[in-house]
Scaffold this motif. Sequence first.
Motif, PDB file in Angstrom:
ATOM      1  N   TRP A   1       0.823  -1.218   0.000  1.00  0.00           N
ATOM      2  CA  TRP A   1       0.000   0.000   0.000  1.00  0.00           C
ATOM      3  C   TRP A   1       0.854   1.262   0.000  1.00  0.00           C
ATOM      4  CZ3 TRP A   1      -0.185   4.054   3.463  1.00  0.00           C
ATOM      5  CH2 TRP A   1       0.562   3.895   4.630  1.00  0.00           C
ATOM      6  N   ASP A   2       2.059   1.170   0.577  1.00  0.00           N
ATOM      7  CA  ASP A   2       2.901   2.352   0.775  1.00  0.00           C
ATOM      8  C   ASP A   2       3.950   2.538  -0.321  1.00  0.00           C
ATOM      9  OD1 ASP A   2       4.369   0.150   1.462  1.00  0.00           O
ATOM     10  OD2 ASP A   2       5.145   0.991   3.322  1.00  0.00           O
ATOM     11  N   LYS A   3       3.781   1.869  -1.448  1.00  0.00           N
ATOM     12  CA  LYS A   3       4.749   1.975  -2.552  1.00  0.00           C
ATOM     13  C   LYS A   3       5.018   3.436  -2.921  1.00  0.00           C
ATOM     14  CE  LYS A   3       5.306   0.690  -7.407  1.00  0.00           C
ATOM     15  NZ  LYS A   3       4.722  -0.018  -8.549  1.00  0.00           N
ATOM     16  N   TYR A   4       3.977   4.230  -3.031  1.00  0.00           N
ATOM     17  CA  TYR A   4       4.123   5.648  -3.387  1.00  0.00           C
ATOM     18  C   TYR A   4       4.187   6.534  -2.143  1.00  0.00           C
ATOM     19  CZ  TYR A   4       2.713   3.855  -7.932  1.00  0.00           C
ATOM     20  OH  TYR A   4       2.636   3.136  -9.091  1.00  0.00           O
ATOM     21  N   PHE A   5       3.529   6.089  -1.075  1.00  0.00           N
ATOM     22  CA  PHE A   5       3.462   6.856   0.171  1.00  0.00           C
ATOM     23  C   PHE A   5       4.849   7.159   0.724  1.00  0.00           C
ATOM     24  CE2 PHE A   5       3.270   6.751   4.857  1.00  0.00           C
ATOM     25  CZ  PHE A   5       2.396   7.809   5.093  1.00  0.00           C
TER      26      PHE A   5
ATOM     27  N   LEU B   1      -6.162   8.565  -1.043  1.00  0.00           N
ATOM     28  CA  LEU B   1      -6.094   7.429  -0.140  1.00  0.00           C
ATOM     29  C   LEU B   1      -7.236   6.499  -0.536  1.00  0.00           C
ATOM     30  CD1 LEU B   1      -4.964   6.117   2.482  1.00  0.00           C
ATOM     31  CD2 LEU B   1      -6.665   7.440   3.715  1.00  0.00           C
ATOM     32  N   VAL B   2      -6.903   5.258  -0.880  1.00  0.00           N
ATOM     33  CA  VAL B   2      -7.908   4.292  -1.314  1.00  0.00           C
ATOM     34  C   VAL B   2      -7.964   3.166  -0.290  1.00  0.00           C
ATOM     35  CG1 VAL B   2      -8.605   2.693  -3.140  1.00  0.00           C
ATOM     36  CG2 VAL B   2      -7.461   4.841  -3.740  1.00  0.00           C
ATOM     37  N   TYR B   3      -9.188   2.781   0.046  1.00  0.00           N
ATOM     38  CA  TYR B   3      -9.368   1.678   0.984  1.00  0.00           C
ATOM     39  C   TYR B   3     -10.579   0.854   0.591  1.00  0.00           C
ATOM     40  CZ  TYR B   3     -13.105   4.356   3.219  1.00  0.00           C
ATOM     41  OH  TYR B   3     -14.267   5.045   3.468  1.00  0.00           O
ATOM     42  N   ALA B   4     -10.649  -0.329   1.171  1.00  0.00           N
ATOM     43  CA  ALA B   4     -11.803  -1.212   0.982  1.00  0.00           C
ATOM     44  C   ALA B   4     -12.403  -1.488   2.353  1.00  0.00           C
ATOM     45  CB  ALA B   4     -11.375  -2.515   0.328  1.00  0.00           C
TER      46      ALA B   4
ATOM     47  N   ILE C   1      -5.350   0.429   0.825  1.00  0.00           N
ATOM     48  CA  ILE C   1      -4.830  -0.219  -0.374  1.00  0.00           C
ATOM     49  C   ILE C   1      -3.810   0.650  -1.098  1.00  0.00           C
ATOM     50  CG2 ILE C   1      -5.504  -1.105  -2.653  1.00  0.00           C
ATOM     51  CD1 ILE C   1      -8.163  -1.882  -1.325  1.00  0.00           C
ATOM     52  N   PHE C   2      -4.015   1.975  -1.065  1.00  0.00           N
ATOM     53  CA  PHE C   2      -3.144   2.876  -1.806  1.00  0.00           C
ATOM     54  C   PHE C   2      -3.115   4.230  -1.109  1.00  0.00           C
ATOM     55  CE2 PHE C   2      -2.799   6.482  -4.627  1.00  0.00           C
ATOM     56  CZ  PHE C   2      -1.645   6.203  -5.335  1.00  0.00           C
ATOM     57  N   ALA C   3      -1.948   4.860  -1.131  1.00  0.00           N
ATOM     58  CA  ALA C   3      -1.803   6.246  -0.690  1.00  0.00           C
ATOM     59  C   ALA C   3      -0.702   6.871  -1.526  1.00  0.00           C
ATOM     60  CB  ALA C   3      -1.458   6.320   0.794  1.00  0.00           C
TER      61      ALA C   3
ATOM     62  N   SER D   1       0.230  10.414  -4.615  1.00  0.00           N
ATOM     63  CA  SER D   1      -0.179  11.599  -5.360  1.00  0.00           C
ATOM     64  C   SER D   1      -1.263  11.236  -6.371  1.00  0.00           C
ATOM     65  CB  SER D   1       1.016  12.204  -6.097  1.00  0.00           C
ATOM     66  OG  SER D   1       1.408  11.351  -7.164  1.00  0.00           O
ATOM     67  N   HIS D   2      -1.925  12.253  -6.888  1.00  0.00           N
ATOM     68  CA  HIS D   2      -2.978  12.017  -7.874  1.00  0.00           C
ATOM     69  C   HIS D   2      -2.408  11.331  -9.118  1.00  0.00           C
ATOM     70  CE1 HIS D   2      -6.781  12.476  -9.867  1.00  0.00           C
ATOM     71  NE2 HIS D   2      -6.180  13.031 -10.894  1.00  0.00           N
ATOM     72  N   LYS D   3      -1.211  11.727  -9.512  1.00  0.00           N
ATOM     73  CA  LYS D   3      -0.567  11.122 -10.687  1.00  0.00           C
ATOM     74  C   LYS D   3      -0.312   9.629 -10.453  1.00  0.00           C
ATOM     75  CE  LYS D   3       3.419  11.927 -13.690  1.00  0.00           C
ATOM     76  NZ  LYS D   3       4.611  12.743 -13.908  1.00  0.00           N
ATOM     77  N   ASP D   4       0.212   9.288  -9.286  1.00  0.00           N
ATOM     78  CA  ASP D   4       0.446   7.879  -8.951  1.00  0.00           C
ATOM     79  C   ASP D   4      -0.872   7.130  -8.798  1.00  0.00           C
ATOM     80  OD1 ASP D   4       3.203   8.205  -8.988  1.00  0.00           O
ATOM     81  OD2 ASP D   4       3.282   8.721  -6.862  1.00  0.00           O
ATOM     82  N   TYR D   5      -1.884   7.828  -8.301  1.00  0.00           N
ATOM     83  CA  TYR D   5      -3.216   7.243  -8.157  1.00  0.00           C
ATOM     84  C   TYR D   5      -3.760   6.827  -9.524  1.00  0.00           C
ATOM     85  CZ  TYR D   5      -8.337   7.595  -7.747  1.00  0.00           C
ATOM     86  OH  TYR D   5      -9.686   7.381  -7.834  1.00  0.00           O
ATOM     87  N   GLU D   6      -3.548   7.651 -10.524  1.00  0.00           N
ATOM     88  CA  GLU D   6      -4.021   7.315 -11.869  1.00  0.00           C
ATOM     89  C   GLU D   6      -3.300   6.058 -12.389  1.00  0.00           C
ATOM     90  OE1 GLU D   6      -3.583  10.886 -14.170  1.00  0.00           O
ATOM     91  OE2 GLU D   6      -5.459  11.698 -13.434  1.00  0.00           O
ATOM     92  N   LYS D   7      -1.998   5.957 -12.125  1.00  0.00           N
ATOM     93  CA  LYS D   7      -1.260   4.749 -12.515  1.00  0.00           C
ATOM     94  C   LYS D   7      -1.822   3.526 -11.805  1.00  0.00           C
ATOM     95  CE  LYS D   7       3.169   7.070 -12.768  1.00  0.00           C
ATOM     96  NZ  LYS D   7       4.490   7.121 -12.117  1.00  0.00           N
ATOM     97  N   TRP D   8      -2.045   3.657 -10.506  1.00  0.00           N
ATOM     98  CA  TRP D   8      -2.580   2.559  -9.718  1.00  0.00           C
ATOM     99  C   TRP D   8      -3.962   2.166 -10.230  1.00  0.00           C
ATOM    100  CZ3 TRP D   8      -7.033   2.326  -6.815  1.00  0.00           C
ATOM    101  CH2 TRP D   8      -7.192   1.168  -6.046  1.00  0.00           C
ATOM    102  N   PHE D   9      -4.801   3.163 -10.479  1.00  0.00           N
ATOM    103  CA  PHE D   9      -6.170   2.899 -10.922  1.00  0.00           C
ATOM    104  C   PHE D   9      -6.200   2.138 -12.237  1.00  0.00           C
ATOM    105  CE2 PHE D   9     -10.087   4.160 -13.128  1.00  0.00           C
ATOM    106  CZ  PHE D   9     -11.004   3.711 -12.223  1.00  0.00           C
TER     107      PHE D   9
END
Length: 87
Positions: free
Chosen positions: A12-16, A59-62, A72-74, A76-84
Motif C-alpha cells: 500500500w505504501d509503494k508511493y506513500f 487514499l484508497v481503501y476497501a 490499499i493505496f496512498a 499523489s494524484h498522478k500515482d493514483y491514476e497509474k494505480w487505478f
Amino acid sequence: MQAYEIEYEPGWDKYFTKLDQSVQERILNKIVQLQTGIQSRHLKHGLPYFVEEIGAYRLVYAEEEPRMRVIIFAGSHKDYEKWFKSQ
C-alpha cells in the motif's frame, strides 16, 4: 459512531514512502479519521474501493467484514491514476 479497525494491504505504501514528511502526516491523519467511521465516495460504481482526497493526494481503501477498513493505496494524484489503471 463505532470505531473501525484499520489494516494495510501489502504494498500500500509503494508511493506513500516517497512523499514529503508533511504530506505523509496529512495522510496518516486521514487514516486516523477513517477509524471514526467517516463516509467516503466510491472509487467507481461496481468496485469495492472508496477514495479520500487529501489535497492533491489520494487514499484508497476497501471495507471488509463489519468494522474493518483495509488501506490499499496512498500517494499523489498522478500515482493514483497509474494505480487505478492497473486495477
